[in-house]
Design an enzyme around this catalytic site. Structure first.
Site, short mmCIF file in Angstrom:
data_model
loop_
_atom_site.label_atom_id
_atom_site.label_comp_id
_atom_site.label_asym_id
_atom_site.label_seq_id
_atom_site.Cartn_x
_atom_site.Cartn_y
_atom_site.Cartn_z
CE1 TYR A 440 63.26 97.10 47.93
CE2 TYR A 440 60.51 97.83 47.71
CZ TYR A 440 61.79 97.45 47.67
OH TYR A 440 62.68 97.90 45.93
CD GLU A 441 63.09 98.78 54.53
OE1 GLU A 441 63.31 98.72 55.51
OE2 GLU A 441 63.21 99.34 53.03
N GLY A 442 61.95 93.81 55.60
CA GLY A 442 61.72 92.88 56.88
C GLY A 442 59.87 92.10 55.92
CD GLN A 447 57.62 93.89 58.35
OE1 GLN A 447 56.78 94.11 59.38
NE2 GLN A 447 58.98 94.40 57.94
#
Length: 599
Positions: A440-442, A447
Site C-alpha cells: 500500500y501507498e508505495g 518508501q
C-alpha cells in the site's frame, strides 16, 4: 478467532506518560475541547465500539468477502449496519473542521480511534479510513463551493471517499498514467480511463462515493508535471447538495485477493464521467500527496494492528496450550504438560510481538502529534520543525512498522504451531490481511528511496541531523542515570553510526546513483530499528521514574523495562547486518547481466 481487547493501558501510557498528550493538546490552536476527561471518554467509547461491534465481524468479512454484480458491490453481513452506528456515533467528524460540521478535535486523537478500529477489523476500517484522506484533500485544496458540497457530506459520513491513482499499465509510476480529462462548457471535465486496486471504490455502506482522481488535461506536460486532480462523485450532487443522477463511473470488477476480503478492491471505469478540478492544473500529484501522507500513516497502523492482534491471540493461546515440560523443571506439575509460555523460544516470539507493537504505537502516535503541530502549531517555527520531522518519520513509520508488523503476525501464527495454519483460530487471516501493508501507498522499496534519497541525501542529511540531535540530547540528559546506561550507551553508539553510514552511502552515491537504490531498504530498516531504540529508551526512562516515585502498577512498569531490555539485546543487533549489507555496493546487485537471470 482472537478476542480483541483494546490495549487501553498501553494507549494511556504512550499518550499521557511518554508523549504528554495533555501538554501537547494545550499547545495547539483550537484544541481546547481535548481535555483529559473528553479524551478518556472518546477512547473508552471507541474501544467499546471496536470490541463489541467490529471485532465480531472480522471473521465474517474474511469468509463472505464482497460480492460484485452489475448493480454494484454488496459488503459482508453486518458491515453496513456497523457503518451506520459509526456515523451515528459521530466518529467521521471527530477531527474535521467545525465550519463544515466537524468536531475540531486534534487528528492524533483520530489516530488512536483508527488503531482500535483497524486492529479489530482492518477490512471494515478501510471504508471510513479512505474517507479521512479524501476529507483532508478537499479541506486543503478544494474551493469553498466544493467544500460546501462534498466536505460537509464526507465529514458527516453520509458519503465516503476514495483515491484513484493506479492504472493497469502503471503501479507507483504515476508519470505514465493515461486517464484523460476533457474540459466541458460548464466548467466541469469529462474524465475517461480505468483505475485499478481502488480500495472501497464501490460498496453499499453509504449513499454516495466521492472519488479523488488523477488524470491528464489536454496538452498537459509529460510525466508527473502534467497530472491534475479531480473530484468525481458516484452520483452527481443536486443543486441542494443531495444525491442526484448516476455519474458515468462504474465498478468493472472486484479483485480476488490474498486477504482483506471484507474490503472491496475495485477496477473503476470512468467513461466520460463528470468531474471537477481540485487544486491547480498540472499540480495534481502535489495535491494528492496530502491524501497519500495521511494514508501512509494510516497504513502504518495496519502494521501495528497486525502485531497487536497477533500478540493478543498468541499470548492467550500460549498461556493455555500444554506441551512438553520446562527445561528447568515442571511448572504445571498437576497437569499433563506445561503451558508453552514457559518455553524460551515461545517467549522469544511473544516478546518480539510485544516489542514491535508497543514501539510501533509510540512511533505512530509521535508522527500524529507532529501532524497536529503542522496543522495547529502556534508559531511558524513550530509548524516548520514539525513538518520536517513528520516528513522524515513518515516513510519509516509506513514501511518499517508494516514490515515489523508482518513479522509479528507470522510469529503469532507460529506460536500456535499447526493450529495457527487452521482458519478457525484467525491467525492465518491476520497474516494474509497484514501482507498488503508493505505494498500500500508505495512499497517498502519506494518508501526507502523516499527516505534515503529525498529526505536524507537531498537535504544533505539535515532531516536526519534534526532527529539524531533529539536522540543526542536525550542521551546527554540521562547520561548520569546508571539504571539507564544499558540503553543510553548502545543508543549513543547507533546514533553516531547512523550518521557515519549515511555519509558513506552518500559518498558512494556521488560516483554511482545506483548506490542509493542498492542501500535504501537496508538503510530504512536500520533507521527503523534505531528509531525504535530511541523510543524504547524513552519508555524505559518513564518506567524507571514511575517505579522510583512509587506506583501501584509495579508489574506494568517492570514489564516495560524488561521489554526494553529484550529489544536492545535481541532485536537492535539486527542493525549490524543491515549496516554491512547497505555498504556492500551496487555492483553486487547490478553486475549480473539481465539475460543471466534466465533459467
Amino acid at each position: 478467532m482472537p478476542e480483541y481487547k483494546a490495549p487501553l493501558r498501553e494507549i494511556k501510557f504512550v499518550m499521557s506518560e511518554l508523549l504528554n498528550s495533555e501538554q501537547h493538546y494545550a499547545g495547539l490552536e483550537g484544541a481546547e475541547d481535548a481535555t483529559p476527561d473528553m479524551v478518556d471518554a472518546i477512547i473508552q467509547e471507541g474501544a467499546r465500539f471496536s470490541e463489541q461491534v467490529l471485532a465480531p465481524l472480522n471473521r465474517t468479512g474474511d469468509l463472505e468477502g464482497c460480492r460484485w454484480s452489475a448493480d454494484g458491490v454488496t459488503t459482508p453481513t453486518g458491515f453496513k449496519e456497523a457503518y451506520q452506528q459509526y456515523v451515528e456515533g459521530g466518529w467521521p467528524s471527530m477531527s474535521a473542521d467545525p465550519a463544515y460540521g466537524g468536531q475540531g478535535l486534534p487528528g492524533s486523537l483520530s489516530i488512536v480511534m483508527n488503531e482500535m478500529v483497524g486492529t479489530a477489523n482492518w477490512s471494515w476500517g478501510m471504508y471510513p479510513g479512505l474517507s479521512h484522506g479524501a476529507t483532508h484533500t478537499v479541506e486543503t485544496h478544494g474551493t469553498e463551493e466544493q467544500k460546501q458540497i462534498y466536505l460537509t457530506k464526507l465529514i458527516s459520513g453520509e458519503w465516503t471517499g476514495t483515491m484513484c491513482l493506479t492504472e493497469p499499465h502503471c503501479g507507483s509510476d504515476l508519470g505514465i498514467l493515461r486517464s484523460k480529462a476533457e474540459p466541458n462548457p460548464d466548467g466541469s471535465y469529462s474524465i475517461s480511463g480505468t483505475k485499478i486496486f481502488i480500495s472501497a471504490g464501490e460498496h453499499d455502506m453509504a449513499e454516495n462515493i466521492v472519488h479523488i482522481v488523477l488524470a491528464r488535461l489536454p496538452d498537459a506536460p509529460e510525466g508527473t508535471k502534467g497530472i491534475s486532480l479531480f473530484i468525481v462523485p458516484k452520483f452527481l450532487p443536486t443543486a441542494d447538495g443531495e444525491v442526484g443522477d448516476r455519474n458515468a463511473v462504474t465498478c468493472g470488477s472486484i479483485e480476488h485477493k490474498m486477504g482483506i476480503h471484507g474490503n472491496s478492491t475495485c477496477v473503476m471505469n470512468f467513461d466520460g464521467a463528470k468531474g471537477w478540478l481540485i487544486g491547480p492544473e498540472n499540480k495534481g500529484l502535489n495535491c494528492m500527496f496530502t491524501f497519500m501522507n495521511v494514508a501512509r500513516i494510516g497504513t502504518a497502523i495496519q502494521g501495528l494492528g497486525a502485531a497487536e492482534l497477533g500478540f493478543q491471540g498468541s499470548l492467550a493461546y500460549a498461556r493455555e496450550r500444554l506441551a512438553m515440560r520446562s527445561l528447568t523443571g515442571a511448572k504445571n506439575p498437576e497437569g499433563a504438560a506445561d503451558p508453552i509460555i514457559v518455553h524460551p523460544d515461545v517467549r522469544r516470539m511473544l516478546l518480539t510481538q510485544k516489542a514491535i507493537a508497543e514501539a510501533g504505537r509510540a512511533l505512530i502516535y509521535l508522527t500524529a502529534q507532529q501532524a497536529d503541530i503542522v496543522q495547529r502549531g502556534k508559531t511558524d517555527e513550530e509548524r516548520h520543525n514539525a513538518d520536517e520531522l513528520l516528513g522524515f518519520l513518515t516513510p519509516i513509520a509506513k514501511a518499517f512498522v508494516t514490515e515489523a508488523g508482518y513479522e509479528a503476525a507470522n510469529l503469532g501464527l507460529q506460536v500456535f504451531g499447526g493450529h495457527g495454519y487452521i482458519s478457525e483460530w484467525g491467525m492465518e487471516q491476520n497474516v494474509r490481511d497484514a501482507r498488503i501493508g508493505m505494498i500500500y501507498e508505495g512499497t517498502t522499496g519506494i518508501q526507502a528511496l523516499d527516505l534515503l534519497g529525498r529526505k536524507v541525501l537531498l537535504t544533505q542529511g539535515e532531516s536526519l541531523k534534526n532527529f539524531t540531535k533529539q536522540v543526542h540530547l536525550f542521551c546527554k540528559e540521562h547520561a548520569a542515570n546508571e539504571q539507564l546506561s544499558e540503553f543510553i550507551e548502545p543508543l549513543q553508539a547507533i546514533n553516531k553510526e547512523w550518521a557515519d553510514l549515511t555519509m558513506k552511502v552518500g559518498m558512494s552515491a556521488m560516483n554511482n546513483a545506483d548506490e542509493v537504490g542498492a542501500a535504501s531498504v537496508d538503510y530504512l530498516m536500520y533507521s527503523g530499528y534505531a528509531v525504535f531504540a530511541y523510543l524504547w529508551a524513552r519508555m524505559a526512562q518513564v518506567a524507571l521514574a514511575a517505579m522510583a516515585d512509587g506506583t501501584t502498577e509495579e508489574a506494568f512498569y517492570h514489564a516495560k523495562l524488561l521489554t526494553a531490555r529484550f529489544y536492545f539485546k535481541r532485536l537492535l543487533p539486527r542493525t549490524k547486518a543491515h549496516a554491512v549489507s547497505m555498504l556492500a555496493g551496487a555492483d553486487t546487485l547490478m553486475d549480473l547481466p539481465d539475460e543471466s537471470f534466465a533459467f
